[in-house]
Design a protein around this motif. Structure first.
Motif, PDB file in Angstrom:
ATOM      1  N   ILE A  71       0.824  -1.243   0.084  1.00  0.00           N
ATOM      2  CA  ILE A  71      -0.135   0.135   0.110  1.00  0.00           C
ATOM      3  C   ILE A  71       1.064   1.264   0.026  1.00  0.00           C
ATOM      4  O   ILE A  71       1.818   1.183   0.773  1.00  0.00           O
ATOM      5  CB  ILE A  71      -0.891   0.115   1.018  1.00  0.00           C
ATOM      6  N   ALA A  72       0.980   2.137  -1.025  1.00  0.00           N
ATOM      7  CA  ALA A  72       1.579   3.273  -1.179  1.00  0.00           C
ATOM      8  C   ALA A  72       1.015   4.609  -0.405  1.00  0.00           C
ATOM      9  O   ALA A  72      -0.275   4.549  -0.626  1.00  0.00           O
ATOM     10  CB  ALA A  72       1.752   3.810  -2.724  1.00  0.00           C
ATOM     11  N   LEU A  73       1.625   5.205   0.154  1.00  0.00           N
ATOM     12  CA  LEU A  73       1.143   6.441   0.821  1.00  0.00           C
ATOM     13  C   LEU A  73       1.984   7.762   0.578  1.00  0.00           C
ATOM     14  O   LEU A  73       3.036   7.779   0.431  1.00  0.00           O
ATOM     15  CB  LEU A  73       1.526   6.278   2.396  1.00  0.00           C
ATOM     16  N   GLN A  74       1.202   8.644   0.129  1.00  0.00           N
ATOM     17  CA  GLN A  74       1.795   9.975  -0.044  1.00  0.00           C
ATOM     18  C   GLN A  74       0.873  10.982   0.806  1.00  0.00           C
ATOM     19  O   GLN A  74      -0.218  11.554   0.394  1.00  0.00           O
ATOM     20  CB  GLN A  74       1.525  10.289  -1.825  1.00  0.00           C
ATOM     21  N   LEU A  75       1.268  11.405   1.896  1.00  0.00           N
ATOM     22  CA  LEU A  75       0.716  12.248   2.954  1.00  0.00           C
ATOM     23  C   LEU A  75       1.654  13.025   3.481  1.00  0.00           C
ATOM     24  O   LEU A  75       2.656  12.989   3.296  1.00  0.00           O
ATOM     25  CB  LEU A  75       0.253  11.090   3.876  1.00  0.00           C
ATOM     26  N   VAL A  95       4.127  -1.045   3.605  1.00  0.00           N
ATOM     27  CA  VAL A  95       4.074   0.281   3.350  1.00  0.00           C
ATOM     28  C   VAL A  95       5.025   0.752   2.262  1.00  0.00           C
ATOM     29  O   VAL A  95       6.136   0.747   2.670  1.00  0.00           O
ATOM     30  CB  VAL A  95       3.871   1.173   4.575  1.00  0.00           C
ATOM     31  N   ALA A  96       4.741   1.529   1.292  1.00  0.00           N
ATOM     32  CA  ALA A  96       5.718   2.005   0.259  1.00  0.00           C
ATOM     33  C   ALA A  96       5.664   3.641   0.625  1.00  0.00           C
ATOM     34  O   ALA A  96       4.592   4.071   0.446  1.00  0.00           O
ATOM     35  CB  ALA A  96       5.392   1.657  -1.209  1.00  0.00           C
ATOM     36  N   LEU A  97       6.589   4.262   0.592  1.00  0.00           N
ATOM     37  CA  LEU A  97       6.555   5.889   1.141  1.00  0.00           C
ATOM     38  C   LEU A  97       6.821   6.438  -0.037  1.00  0.00           C
ATOM     39  O   LEU A  97       7.787   6.337  -1.009  1.00  0.00           O
ATOM     40  CB  LEU A  97       7.641   6.094   2.068  1.00  0.00           C
ATOM     41  N   LEU A  98       6.039   7.372  -0.561  1.00  0.00           N
ATOM     42  CA  LEU A  98       5.996   8.237  -1.668  1.00  0.00           C
ATOM     43  C   LEU A  98       6.215   9.849  -1.368  1.00  0.00           C
ATOM     44  O   LEU A  98       5.290  10.042  -0.380  1.00  0.00           O
ATOM     45  CB  LEU A  98       4.608   8.234  -2.627  1.00  0.00           C
ATOM     46  N   PRO A  99       7.515  10.460  -1.775  1.00  0.00           N
ATOM     47  CA  PRO A  99       7.765  11.635  -1.053  1.00  0.00           C
ATOM     48  C   PRO A  99       6.533  12.776  -1.784  1.00  0.00           C
ATOM     49  O   PRO A  99       6.075  12.408  -2.786  1.00  0.00           O
ATOM     50  CB  PRO A  99       9.138  11.867  -1.685  1.00  0.00           C
ATOM     51  N   GLN A 100       6.335  13.842  -0.887  1.00  0.00           N
ATOM     52  CA  GLN A 100       5.473  14.655  -1.058  1.00  0.00           C
ATOM     53  C   GLN A 100       5.798  15.288  -2.441  1.00  0.00           C
ATOM     54  O   GLN A 100       4.816  15.685  -3.179  1.00  0.00           O
ATOM     55  CB  GLN A 100       5.222  15.852  -0.165  1.00  0.00           C
ATOM     56  N   LEU A 101       7.139  15.564  -2.940  1.00  0.00           N
ATOM     57  CA  LEU A 101       7.276  16.223  -4.053  1.00  0.00           C
ATOM     58  C   LEU A 101       7.275  15.545  -5.205  1.00  0.00           C
ATOM     59  O   LEU A 101       7.072  15.899  -6.383  1.00  0.00           O
ATOM     60  CB  LEU A 101       8.763  16.841  -3.894  1.00  0.00           C
ATOM     61  N   TRP A 102       6.805  14.183  -5.183  1.00  0.00           N
ATOM     62  CA  TRP A 102       6.513  13.354  -6.224  1.00  0.00           C
ATOM     63  C   TRP A 102       5.143  13.807  -7.033  1.00  0.00           C
ATOM     64  O   TRP A 102       4.184  13.928  -6.476  1.00  0.00           O
ATOM     65  CB  TRP A 102       6.738  11.989  -6.015  1.00  0.00           C
ATOM     66  N   ARG A 103       5.234  13.821  -8.376  1.00  0.00           N
ATOM     67  CA  ARG A 103       4.111  13.834  -8.984  1.00  0.00           C
ATOM     68  C   ARG A 103       3.796  12.712  -9.849  1.00  0.00           C
ATOM     69  O   ARG A 103       4.238  11.572  -9.710  1.00  0.00           O
ATOM     70  CB  ARG A 103       4.052  15.237  -9.935  1.00  0.00           C
ATOM     71  N   GLN A 104       2.990  12.827 -10.956  1.00  0.00           N
ATOM     72  CA  GLN A 104       2.453  11.773 -11.335  1.00  0.00           C
ATOM     73  C   GLN A 104       3.410  10.806 -12.092  1.00  0.00           C
ATOM     74  O   GLN A 104       3.383   9.662 -11.927  1.00  0.00           O
ATOM     75  CB  GLN A 104       1.222  12.181 -12.308  1.00  0.00           C
ATOM     76  N   ALA A 110       6.833   4.262  -9.373  1.00  0.00           N
ATOM     77  CA  ALA A 110       6.923   3.559  -8.107  1.00  0.00           C
ATOM     78  C   ALA A 110       5.641   2.563  -7.800  1.00  0.00           C
ATOM     79  O   ALA A 110       6.041   1.398  -7.474  1.00  0.00           O
ATOM     80  CB  ALA A 110       6.736   4.425  -6.859  1.00  0.00           C
ATOM     81  N   LEU A 111       4.477   2.812  -8.143  1.00  0.00           N
ATOM     82  CA  LEU A 111       3.438   2.022  -8.043  1.00  0.00           C
ATOM     83  C   LEU A 111       3.490   0.601  -8.880  1.00  0.00           C
ATOM     84  O   LEU A 111       3.590  -0.517  -8.715  1.00  0.00           O
ATOM     85  CB  LEU A 111       1.845   2.713  -8.495  1.00  0.00           C
ATOM     86  N   ILE A 119      -3.255   2.853  -3.001  1.00  0.00           N
ATOM     87  CA  ILE A 119      -2.662   3.962  -2.604  1.00  0.00           C
ATOM     88  C   ILE A 119      -3.547   4.918  -1.805  1.00  0.00           C
ATOM     89  O   ILE A 119      -4.632   4.787  -1.981  1.00  0.00           O
ATOM     90  CB  ILE A 119      -2.364   4.704  -3.984  1.00  0.00           C
ATOM     91  N   VAL A 120      -2.775   5.692  -0.920  1.00  0.00           N
ATOM     92  CA  VAL A 120      -3.534   6.467  -0.172  1.00  0.00           C
ATOM     93  C   VAL A 120      -2.887   7.939  -0.006  1.00  0.00           C
ATOM     94  O   VAL A 120      -1.729   7.951  -0.250  1.00  0.00           O
ATOM     95  CB  VAL A 120      -3.356   6.031   1.405  1.00  0.00           C
TER      96      VAL A 120
END
Length: 507
Positions: A71-75, A95-104, A110-111, A119-120
């Motif tokens: 489950i990927a999180l961008q929070l 949990v996969a951590l997605l940095p806030q600065l990442w866009r589509q 990453a997904l 994804i959350v």
């Protein structure tokens, strides 16, 4: 549920504190949460947090997410972040951590790389609709089966986790089996070979947290303020894991407003601050420790560790300052400064936390590789994730994997002291704040903007590098880069400079 062995997990650490002090305050939102996400700030006791965690875990299970699914999180840096991580683990998810600065573009890659099933995200993070980013990326990732979000007015098809957190947990909910030796967290590192997914077990995460916790002498029951985002191994280890090891309170802050940060530290009576090192040193020079008498320990996170040796002295005594050296997602180590406030020398070989103290916990080993770069090994380092990539030609054997991770940071030994001198970041990899990318990507993106476009990285004292761009029409360049789903640092490199018309200033 009985765990298969006694090794602790992150949720296990949380449950131990819950059993001991259910009514103590566990989590505190940033004071400016309303501006950042559109939601009012909140604070939860351990009992209230546990109820929310169980409700979210039951929701994920009911949504059909199987055990060990990613489950990927961008929070943002709000209490929903640690709550969702613990809920995912309680549901048996990774949990996969997605940095806030990442866009589509980054999120989609990453997904697909991790085969994420969910994804959350948050409806808004500082004016950007990350819910739309998540929905668009999910549409391009065939493995995604669930999209959830926090906030109001979520897009159609995105489940509301604010509602899910308030639901009663049925008696039939069976928490997932948590094994401390299996993958718990996935972060993403940019190496000269490209982006790599770096999985870590609970034990890896706890080892990283212990290195920070012990070296910086965080007290039990700490009131910890973190201005470090949780979307990386170092951010999670220094903030969330350190909080769980101390059994205290974790207050979160978005690292945008220094005046608000000081106000929160004083109002909450914080004894420990985790922050980017350049920000922390500025606060020390501005006299924060004198105005915040409860502050006893400052933990400075260096994403450009080659800058530590030349950094200014810490002037906030008696408050202690600990330098945490970060090497992408490979690992970290810490060194608490002495009475003179200067950074202390780092010697090669094994190191413990607290550093150089008998009976300390083994935190790892630092070495100089045959390539003249810094190598790491130890309990937090995941060797397999950095193993040599498979050869391009069938029948060709890959080189043998070393027993250390080569961070790529150029390093040498000082002839007089024998200390390690870190001299330069990895070749071909740029770092702007916490965002790392390949230097060749700059040229590739600039080519898409047409003839005469320029996108380059300039050295920066505080963030490692800053981006600068120039195009015949900066407004059209920004629009084109946004449509490509690129990081906003690249987009904003093409801002118009008031002094030079259509030339942008560095960002």
């Amino acid at each position: 549920m009985t765990q298969p062995h006694a090794s602790p997990t992150l949720d296990g650490l949380f449950r131990r504190i819950l059993a001991r002090q259910p009514d103590a305050i566990a989590l505190i939102d940033p004071a400016d949460k309303q501006r950042i996400t559109g939601q009012p700030p909140a604070r939860l006791t351990y009992a209230q947090a546990d109820k929310a965690i169980s409700a979210l875990a039951a929701h994920f299970t009911a949504a059909g997410l199987p055990q060990n699914a990613v489950i990927a999180l961008q929070l943002p840096n709000t209490i929903e972040f640690p709550l969702t991580i613990l809920a995912a683990h309680r549901a048996g998810l990774v949990v996969a951590l997605l940095p806030q600065l990442w866009r589509q573009a980054d999120v989609t890659a990453a997904l697909n790389r991790t085969g994420a099933r969910a994804i959350v995200s948050s409806r808004w993070i500082d004016g950007v609709s990350h819910a739309d980013v998540a929905m668009n990326a999910a549409a391009e990732a065939f493995s995604i089966r669930y999209v959830g979000g926090y906030g109001d007015d979520l897009p159609e098809g995105m489940a509301s986790l604010d509602v899910a957190m308030t639901e009663e947990v049925g008696a039939d909910f069976d928490p997932g089996v948590q094994d401390a030796r299996r993958a718990a967290i996935i972060s993403f590192d940019t190496t000269p070979d490209g982006v790599r997914a770096i999985p870590r077990t609970h034990l890896h995460m706890i080892a990283g947290g212990l290195a920070v916790f012990l070296e910086s002498r965080v007290p039990q029951g700490a009131m910890l303020m973190s201005a470090q985002t949780l979307s990386s191994f170092a951010g999670l280890a220094s903030s969330m894991v350190t909080w769980l090891l101390s059994g205290g309170t974790l207050a979160l802050h978005h690292p945008f407003d220094e005046a608000l940060l000081e106000s929160e530290i004083r109002e909450l009576g914080c004894d420990t601050l985790v922050a980017p090192a350049p920000l922390a040193l500025r606060l020390g020079d501005a006299g924060l420790p004198a105005r915040a008498p409860t502050l006893r320990s400052v933990i400075g996170m260096w994403r450009a560790p080659e800058q530590v040796a030349a950094s200014t002295a810490w002037t906030g005594a008696p408050t202690g300052f600990t330098d945490i050296y970060l090497f992408g997602e490979a690992g970290l180590f810490g060194a608490r400064r002495g009475a003179d406030g200067a950074a202390v020398p780092i010697l090669p070989g094994p190191h413990t936390a607290p550093r150089n103290q008998p009976g300390g916990t083994s935190a790892g080993e630092v070495l100089i590789t045959p390539k003249g770069t810094l190598g790491l090994r130890g309990p937090m380092v995941t060797l397999a994730a950095y193993a040599p990539l498979p050869p391009l030609h069938a029948g060709t054997r890959p080189p043998p994997a070393p027993d250390f991770v080569d961070t790529g940071f150029a390093a040498r030994l000082d002839r007089t002291t024998g200390a390690i001198c870190i001299t330069a970041p990895p070749s071909g990899v740029m770092a702007v704040g916490g965002y790392r990318f390949l230097a060749q990507d700059l040229q590739e993106w600039a080519k898409r903007l047409g003839q005469g476009a320029l996108l380059t990285a300039l050295p920066d004292r505080w963030s490692g590098y800053r981006l600068a761009g120039r195009a015949q029409d900066n407004a059209r360049a920004r629009e084109a880069l946004s449509e490509l789903g690129l990081n906003p640092l690249m987009v904003e490199a093409f801002r118009d400079s008031p002094a030079r018309g259509d030339d942008s200033h560095p960002h």
